[in-house]
Design an enzyme around this catalytic site. Structure first.
Site, PDB file in Angstrom:
ATOM      1  N   THR A 244       0.668   5.500   6.135  1.00 33.51           N
ATOM      2  CA  THR A 244       0.910   6.602   7.051  1.00 33.51           C
ATOM      3  C   THR A 244       2.282   7.194   6.759  1.00 33.51           C
ATOM      4  O   THR A 244       3.218   6.420   6.533  1.00 33.51           O
ATOM      5  CB  THR A 244       0.884   6.069   8.500  1.00 33.51           C
ATOM      6  OG1 THR A 244      -0.336   5.348   8.677  1.00 33.51           O
ATOM      7  CG2 THR A 244       1.014   7.191   9.510  1.00 33.51           C
TER       8      THR A 244
ATOM      9  N   GLU B 255       1.678  -0.259  -3.041  1.00 30.17           N
ATOM     10  CA  GLU B 255       2.340   0.878  -3.661  1.00 30.17           C
ATOM     11  C   GLU B 255       3.030   0.448  -4.941  1.00 30.17           C
ATOM     12  O   GLU B 255       3.154   1.224  -5.885  1.00 30.17           O
ATOM     13  CB  GLU B 255       3.363   1.495  -2.704  1.00 30.17           C
ATOM     14  CG  GLU B 255       2.745   2.186  -1.506  1.00 30.17           C
ATOM     15  CD  GLU B 255       2.504   1.254  -0.331  1.00 30.17           C
ATOM     16  OE1 GLU B 255       2.636   0.017  -0.504  1.00 30.17           O
ATOM     17  OE2 GLU B 255       2.187   1.760   0.761  1.00 30.17           O
TER      18      GLU B 255
ATOM     19  N   ARG C 250       9.077   9.558   5.712  1.00 25.78           N
ATOM     20  CA  ARG C 250       8.922   8.754   6.933  1.00 25.78           C
ATOM     21  C   ARG C 250      10.083   7.782   7.078  1.00 25.78           C
ATOM     22  O   ARG C 250      10.681   7.349   6.091  1.00 25.78           O
ATOM     23  CB  ARG C 250       7.587   8.000   6.842  1.00 25.78           C
ATOM     24  CG  ARG C 250       7.444   6.834   7.785  1.00 25.78           C
ATOM     25  CD  ARG C 250       6.113   6.112   7.585  1.00 25.78           C
ATOM     26  NE  ARG C 250       6.217   4.768   8.141  1.00 25.78           N
ATOM     27  CZ  ARG C 250       5.253   3.859   8.113  1.00 25.78           C
ATOM     28  NH1 ARG C 250       4.087   4.150   7.567  1.00 25.78           N
ATOM     29  NH2 ARG C 250       5.435   2.672   8.629  1.00 25.78           N
TER      30      ARG C 250
ATOM     31  N   ASN D  43      -5.904  -0.346  10.413  1.00 23.67           N
ATOM     32  CA  ASN D  43      -4.831   0.383  11.096  1.00 23.67           C
ATOM     33  C   ASN D  43      -4.579   1.759  10.501  1.00 23.67           C
ATOM     34  O   ASN D  43      -4.192   2.675  11.204  1.00 23.67           O
ATOM     35  CB  ASN D  43      -3.546  -0.445  11.049  1.00 23.67           C
ATOM     36  CG  ASN D  43      -2.487   0.116  11.974  1.00 23.67           C
ATOM     37  OD1 ASN D  43      -2.765   0.355  13.148  1.00 23.67           O
ATOM     38  ND2 ASN D  43      -1.306   0.360  11.450  1.00 23.67           N
TER      39      ASN D  43
END
Lengths: 1189, 338
Positions: free
Chosen positions: A28, A61, A111, A1005
């Site tokens: 996210t 990642e 973020r 999630n």
């Protein structure tokens, strides 16, 4: 062509067309970019050169960056999408990719980084953490810019060979819907050079013309080699300008690496990057129009830092500059953009490019998507006008600790009158957001209209509230901040009027459309006093509709979205009414068309019925209500909860000053209990007459709302009327009573308890001993009952039968009322942990669903018992959880060892008998643990009389003498993928840690992406064509060590086996791994059927229940126990009930059949292996070779 | 023995057709039935209502939990939102057609006018040799008049006939006030065959679980009398072919239907009860019987015991009825116990 898209889609649209390889991993707020790429590829959408890009999901990642590096070195045009911690995991490869001068683009939805707490929201902390890697960094400020600069990045990296990181603000831009002009393939082709692509391929590794890249270098040449790249970086600014010019040539949209706007002779200027620049630019325009000499410099190219362009952009008249950073670097002289600006201007002054060095002040704004508004921009300019502007200031918060914050005017409004501003309050479940997204698309498609939408969600996964901020207007909308002064407010849930400040953002004379169960002539009297006051004071035009009833009537119970959307169009006048209705119906057909005619027809009917059912209400001239708003938390709550937690709960957290917040991220346990959310109309109700007191309902309750107590009947004295009680069903206790109390204000009405109840009521066999019933009529009485229930004595843990499901109902859950989905399949396991081991439990929790429902503010569910003991919980990261938990263990062991050593040193002073007892005490059974606690209490008393450093030392670690239960908890995304290496290592360590994998077989999630636990044939994001590899058998992997206790459990199939496994795992003096099947909303099931699906998973042989206990092997027995029966139902009886499997049957029936057939074979094969193992001799399993520790 | 015959213009190797049943849920199932020797296969029924219900249910599941939490605004990839149309059915049909030599017929139970037409067209496109319209309305609906039910049958047939070029059969139920008149109307409306009869879903009740069990029982030979009588009556009176279904257990039952006038005989129950390979037993038995009776081909046996077209049906029926009564009165009760 104009389209209305969000920043993620706008960016992915370009990145996809310019890539041959996309290496992806969900995080996210960047996940949708990867999801778009994957979906487009599955639809065989082609890139600019007619090929379908290869999209490959990696395990982390770090993995994505590695694959990216490899793809680039092999000559592919490759990209990836990420954010936050994900970007941090890419750092090592970023140095490599840049060091090798490899054209590549990373797209980042910027973020926050996890520091004192995790945050999924937007700021530049992640991007700033990679500014030193050698990547060029390009910042976009809006959805349109994200689209355009994505192209600039891809074009420039090919020209310069310097890899690019293109970023935009997470959520604010990544998730903002806005009307943009889309780049055509021709536009893109005109900007990107095919020749340079050939050159990139020519530099690739190839055995046809071999070379070596990636050498190890020594002191003789490393330094010089590092300096070889300088000319390439020097060329970047011009190359980017050139690409920008080419984009402008095609589209008319001109960007520069540094853009100045404002007064040509400005004296005060803001330097800023990202979406805040849009706010600053619009505000500057308004201020200049009112005569102020101000300006703004928007930085688009941040690395290489465009020092010359910055110096040139700044008018010579500027005296003071405020550099705003959307990040925080504790301990630095200032944040990065500030420091770079200072350096650039001072160099310019030194070189004589600028005559004088302006005064430069650094400030911070907008961390974690904190609002950044025109009022704040003006506040910054005002600060620059002060005699002594603050250095290192903050704007947007109240810093009463360090005094950094500047003041601003929250009412300052610069938005043009022709922009229609609307806000909609709803619930996640009622479809408000979906309807608003539809509205935006409808209006964005209208000639001459632009639309913008931004959506705010609360922190719960069940019963969550949503606030939609919509703008429409004739000009492109550049307002990256929430709507205020709204002319239209939609309140889609009547109850929100009591819980949220619905009319706070309403402009005078605004329209309020209220979905309410009251007829027009009764609605006024239903309002609280403050709401009536606001309506009168602001001159609100009030409309009501009973949309919930209409929705039920047309067969769309609970989905009021289309009805209320229709009302909005009818009242707001953004389009002529007839046109609007026509457009809605078209949109309905488009949105729901794929879901079948039935759905379309019902929604069309909803449109027609809406117009009939809406009424305008005459607002009386005076306030008549005496009812106040309900209190957020009850009286008598702890100070912190009252002053801080309650403010966050009430939506006033923005106003909390710095001093209110803990300095180190430490928050009190058990705050969820203060938040009575009342989210379900229907709640569980116990029937004492028929109940057999088995405890099943309480065992499976995901929200810990079902509690049992046994007590002597004398305690019933003073019980409220209607307090339910039954004779305890136990031999030899004739006077004992039993009560099963439902905490109805916390119940989500999921119905799992009803499904788990084995009772049939005589004469009414459909009725169970626990049933769902309407909440509202019961609330008042049940509040009293709960209060009384809490006065009943808690059952003595040492007298509870821990070995049975029936017994565990008397163990207090120390995990209660989480905001997990209604009927969550994970939380019953988590709760069980807390019941069994809670008062000595430490939990290391991987990031994911369990860390969110377990630790997302404002309120958290982990709590403590009457003695003040309870689980100590922490979340470190996603990837490191096993290691984090191992750290708990080694520290506990070290300190327990220290305590034992000190104890022996003080043996005589403290009493040899007591010390010996403590050191030799068994600590398995609850009675033994209690006895140890009593000994320690005595020890502490005696320690009070002993002075000296040894005693001090002992006092600080004495609590470690009670055996700690260390649990490492996380989902399959962690255990199977990103944390797999660490988990494997920790399991091999031989240390006494317990791992609980909450296996939903998907990244729940982040919205259902495939993990290595995703089963064959299931559809998930990143596996849109069905997973074609069987899931990893983590159990067998762990069993192969011989020293690991392993269990596969499924509570819905065999709760007793689950309980046994948890207890054996905890008791085992070594690593334990419990794999728990968790049904999940991402399986595409009605959550009430979750337990049934668990049962079917086991019965079909898909999820065999097993336990592997090294202790049994050591005793000569077969340690592998197969606890479930041979497959008894066809696999299809399990899979066909889940949308994740059914979906493929629809989209690709042949493939679905093929994979299903393979799945059936896999089930049988796995069963054969397990069955064979269950019949082996002990010696055929690996021995536990550890020595006693 | 020549068992070949013709049904709605389709050349069949024999008059035995496997009717819609779970045996044809998969391509392998169709293959097994075909290998056993039947003349044609009717694929299991596509229920429009089921398709629509699935669509609504899927939409609900996809929406559940979406747009609620910032990290997980949806839980399924976009493709999951695709309408769960009849793609699975059509895929089985298409592959079955490719896999077997014999004609494969689609069976459709629609609800809406659009559904009937669209799905029929899609079946044709998928290679269905013909389409059997499995028309029935829920008998529980007490508001629909008999006339309306009849009109709907005709409307559905007409619209499908207009939409497709392959033959269209109508499988109808026996519960019309005048089944004969209904058959004639359908015949006039262009039905290429009438399939007699549909068995209404008659769910059972489980007294232990106190629940309704949505189970359909296999048929018994005694149930063949009603359709057989109607076939005997309609034979020669309608242009449409006549297909018999219900109550085929042994070769005799096939023969009896042929004698009554059926063009083809369908069975599901016998194949489900004994396995698809049982078709060979039925066909061998049919050949034996025809041999014994001297029928050289199917046509020779067909309609031998039908009501002659020139006779008045009511007379015939009355005569048969009177005969049956007489037999009952003259026998002792023991003969009825079997």
């Amino acid at each position: 062509m104009r389209v209305t898209v969000d920043g993620n889609e706008a960016t992915a649209s370009v990145a996809y067309r310019l890539s041959e390889v996309c290496c992806i991993y969900p995080i996210t707020p960047s996940s949708p970019m990867a999801e778009f790429a994957d979906e487009w590829a599955s639809h065989k959408r082609v890139n600019l050169w007619g090929g379908v890009p290869t999209v490959v999901e990696m395990q982390s990642e770090g993995g994505a960056a590695g694959a990216l590096h490899g793809a680039l070195q092999s000559g592919a045009l490759a990209t990836t999408f990420t954010a936050s911690q994900g970007l941090l995991l890419m750092i090592p490869n970023m140095y490599k990719i840049a060091g090798e001068l490899t054209p590549a683009v990373l797209h980042v939805a910027a973020r926050s980084l996890a520091a004192q707490g995790l945050s999924i929201f937007g700021d530049h902390a992640d991007v700033m953490a990679v500014r030193q890697t050698g990547f060029a960094i390009l910042a976009s400020a809006s959805v349109q810019e994200a689209h355009d600069l994505a192209l600039v990045a891809h074009a420039s990296t090919l020209v310069t060979r310097v890899p690019f990181l293109h970023f935009f603000d997470g959520f604010r831009t990544s998730h903002e819907l806005n009307t943009i002009e889309i780049l055509t393939d021709e536009d893109i082709a005109a900007v990107v050079s095919d020749e340079l692509i050939q050159a990139h391929r020519g530099r690739a590794l190839s055995p046809e013309h071999p070379f070596i890249r990636g050498t190890a270098q020594n002191p003789d040449v490393y330094f010089q080699a590092r300096e070889t790249v300088n000319p390439f970086y020097a060329a970047v600014p011009d190359a980017v300008e050139d690409a920008m010019a080419r984009v402008a040539g095609r589209t008319g949209r001109q960007y520069h690496i540094v853009d100045y706007s404002g007064h040509p002779e400005a004296e005060r200027v803001i330097v800023i990057m990202g979406s805040g620049g849009e706010t600053a630019k619009e505000t500057v325009a308004a201020l200049v129009a009112s005569g102020e000499r101000v300006g703004v410099v928007q930085i688009r190219l941040f690395r290489p830092f465009p020092a010359e362009a910055l110096a040139a952009a700044l008018p010579a008249t500027v005296r003071r500059v405020a550099v705003l950073d959307r990040t925080k670097e504790p301990g630095s002289m200032g944040e990065p953009l500030y420091l770079d600006t200072v350096a650039a201007l001072s160099e310019a002054a030194a070189k004589g490019v600028r005559q004088a060095m302006p005064e430069v002040f650094g400030g911070r704004y907008g961390l974690s998507s904190k609002e950044f508004t025109p009022g704040m921009v003006r506040g910054v300019f005002d600060e620059l006008s002060a005699d002594q502007p603050r250095r290192g200031f903050t704007v947007g918060i109240n810093d009463d600790v360090s005094g950094t914050s500047i003041s601003w005017d929250p009412t300052f409004d610069i938005e043009p009158a022709e922009t229609v501003r609307s806000i909609f309050f709803g619930l996640g479940s009622d479809g408000t957001v979906g309807a608003n997204k539809n509205t935006i698309k409808i209006l964005g498609d209208e000639e001459g209209l632009n639309a913008q939408g931004y959506f705010v969600y609360d922190s719960k996964k069940s019963g969550s509230q949503t606030v939609s901020h919509l703008r429409f207007g004739p000009k492109p909308i550049r307002a990256p901040y929430l709507v205020s002064q709204a002319s239209f407010i939609g309140c889609h849930q009547y109850g929100l009027l009591d819980r949220a400040d619905v009319l706070g953002p309403a402009a005078p004379g605004a329209t309020l459309l209220l979905n309410c169960p009251y007829p027009p002539d009764e609605v006024w009297d239903s309002f609280s006093r403050p709401v009536q006051e606001q309506i009168i004071a602001k001159g609100i035009d009030l409309y009501v509709i009973d949309a919930s009833r209409i929705a039920r009537d047309v067969g769309l119970a609970g989905r009021t979205n289309v009805i209320l959307q229709t009302c909005f169009f009818a009242i707001s006048g953004v389009l002529p009414r007839d046109v609007a209705i026509d457009r809605i119906k078209m949109a309905v057909a488009k949105t729901y068309g794929r879901r079948g005619t039935e759905v379309v027809e019902k929604n069309q009917a909803a449109v027609d019925r809406a117009l009939e059912g809406m009424h305008r209400v005459e607002v009386p001239g005076k306030v008549t209500a005496t009812r106040e708003l309900p209190r957020v938390v009850p009286d008598g709550v702890p100070e912190f909860v009252r002053t801080v937690t309650a403010e966050m709960m009430a939506g006033r957290g923005e106003a909390l000053p710095v001093s209110a917040l803990p300095v180190d991220g430490t928050y009190p346990s058990g705050t969820a209990a203060y938040e009575k959310r009342n989210i379900s109309e229907f709640i569980a109700r116990w029937e004492p007459e028929t109940c057999i007191q088995c405890g099943n309902c309480s065992f499976v309750c995901p929200h810990s709302v079902i509690r049992s107590r046994q007590y002597d009947k004398s305690h019933l004295k003073g019980a409220p009327d209607g307090f339910r009680s039954a004779r305890l069903d136990a031999v030899g206790l004739p006077d004992a009573r039993y009560t099963l109390q439902v905490y109805i204000e916390d119940c989500t009405g999921c119905g799992l308890c009803v499904e788990a109840c084995p009772v049939e009521t005589p004469g009414d066999p459909v009725r169970k001993a626990i049933n769902l019933t309407e909440r509202v009529p019961l609330v008042a009485a049940e509040r009293e009952n709960i209060a009384f229930f809490q006065t009943l004595p808690a059952t003595d843990r040492s007298r509870v039968d821990f070995g049975t499901v029936r017994g565990t109902q008397f163990l207090e859950p120390l995990f209660e009322f989480s905001g997990a989905c209604e009927g969550c399949g994970e939380t019953p396991y988590v709760k069980l942990l807390s019941q069994l081991f809670g008062d000595r439990l430490m939990v290391a929790n991987a990031t994911g669903c369990s860390s969110i429902y377990g630790g997302n503010l404002p309120t958290t569910p982990w709590t403590k018992d009457a003695d003040g003991r309870g689980p100590a919980w922490s979340n470190s990261l996603f990837e490191d959880n096993a290691e984090f938990g191992l750290g708990f263990r080694v520290a506990a062991d070290t300190h327990a060892g220290l305590a034992r050593r000190r104890l022996l040193e003080l043996r005589d002073a403290l009493g040899p008998e007591l010390v010996d007892d403590i050191l030799s005490a068994p600590q398995q059974r609850e009675s033994e643990l209690r006895a140890q606690r009593e000994r320690l209490a005595e020890l502490k008393r005696r320690l009070d009389g002993v002075d000296g450093t040894v005693a001090e030392d002992l006092r600080s670690v004495v609590d470690f003498l009670v055996r700690r239960s260390i649990w490492i908890v996380g989902g399959d995304g962690w255990a199977y993928d990103i944390g797999s290496g660490g988990l494997d290592h920790v399991l091999s360590s031989g240390r006494n840690v317990n791992v609980l994998v909450l296996d939903t077989e998907v990244y729940s999630n982040t919205g259902g992406q495939m993990s290595k636990a995703t089963p064959l044939g299931a559809v998930a994001k990143f596996a849109t064509s069905g997973k074609t590899v069987v899931s990893k058998d983590l159990a067998l992997q762990a069993i192969s060590y011989g020293s690991v206790y392993v269990a596969r459990v499924a509570m819905g199939a065999d709760p007793q086996q689950t309980l046994t496994a948890f207890r054996e795992a905890e008791a085992y003096d070594g690593p334990s791994l419990v794999l728990a099947y968790c049904h999940c909303i991402s399986h595409g099931i009605a959550m009430r059927d979750g337990l049934d699906q668990q049962y079917r998973a086991v019965e079909s042989g898909y999820w065999p229940l097993v336990r592997y206990d090294p202790v049994v092997r050591a005793a000569g027995g077969n340690p592998f126990m197969l606890d479930s029966t041979r497959p008894r139902i066809p696999l299809g009886d399990y899979t066909n009930r889940e949308l994740r499997y059914r979906s493929l049957q629809n989209t690709d029936p042949v493939e679905a059949e093929r994979l299903h057939g393979l799945g059936e074979q896999q089930v049988l094969r796995q069963w054969d292996v397990y069955e064979e193992m269950a019949t082996r001799g002990a010696q055929r399993f690996a021995a536990d070779a550890r020595k006693e520790q | 023995m020549d068992l070949t015959t013709d049904y709605m213009g389709l050349a069949l190797r024999n008059p035995l057709i496997a009717s819609a049943s779970p045996l044809s849920w998969t391509v392998e199932g169709v293959q097994r039935v075909a290998d056993a020797g039947v003349g044609a296969v009717v694929l299991y029924s596509l229920f429009e209502e089921q398709v629509r219900r699935d669509a609504a249910e899927n939409a609900r599941l996809i929406e559940a939990g979406s747009e609620s939490f910032a990290e997980s605004l949806s839980y399924f990839p976009d493709v999951a939102e695709d309408e769960p149309g009849p793609r699975h059915y059509l895929s089985v049909l298409e592959r079955a057609v490719a896999a077997v030599e014999i004609p494969v017929l689609g069976s459709l139970n629609g609800v809406t006018p659009g559904g009937w037409v669209d799905f029929a067209r899609q079946m044709q496109d998928a290679g269905a040799a013909a389409i059997e319209l499995n028309i029935y309305y829920l008998p529980g609906d007490t508001r629909i008049s008999g006339r309306e039910v009849e009109d709907r049958h005709v409307e559905v047939l007409r619209s499908v006939k207009e939409a497709v070029s392959v033959p269209v059969a109508v499988k109808l139920g026996p519960h019309f006030s005048s089944t004969g008149a209904m058959a004639m109307r359908l015949d006039e409306a262009g039905a290429d065959a009438l399939v007699l009869f549909n068995r209404f879903l008659q769910p059972d009740i489980d007294p232990e679980t106190l629940s309704v069990v949505p189970q359909i029982g296999l048929s018994h030979p005694s149930e063949a009398r009603l359709p057989r009588t109607w076939i005997a009556l309609l034979y020669g009176r309608v242009r449409a072919d006549l297909a018999a279904t219900t109550g085929v257990e042994g070769p005799d039952d096939v023969g009896k239907y042929l004698l009554a006038g059926a063009d083809v005989v369908m069975t599901a129950s016998a194949l489900l009860r004994h396995g698809p390979e049982y078709a060979a037993v039925l066909l061998d038995g049919l050949s034996d019987w025809m041999g014994r009776k001297g029928f050289e081909n199917v046509a020779a046996a067909r309609g031998k015991l039908a009501v002659p077209a020139e006779a008045d049906g009511a007379d015939y029926e009355r005569a048969g009825y009177v005969g049956a009564l007489r037999a009952a009165n003259m026998s002792d009760y023991a003969s009825w116990k079997a």
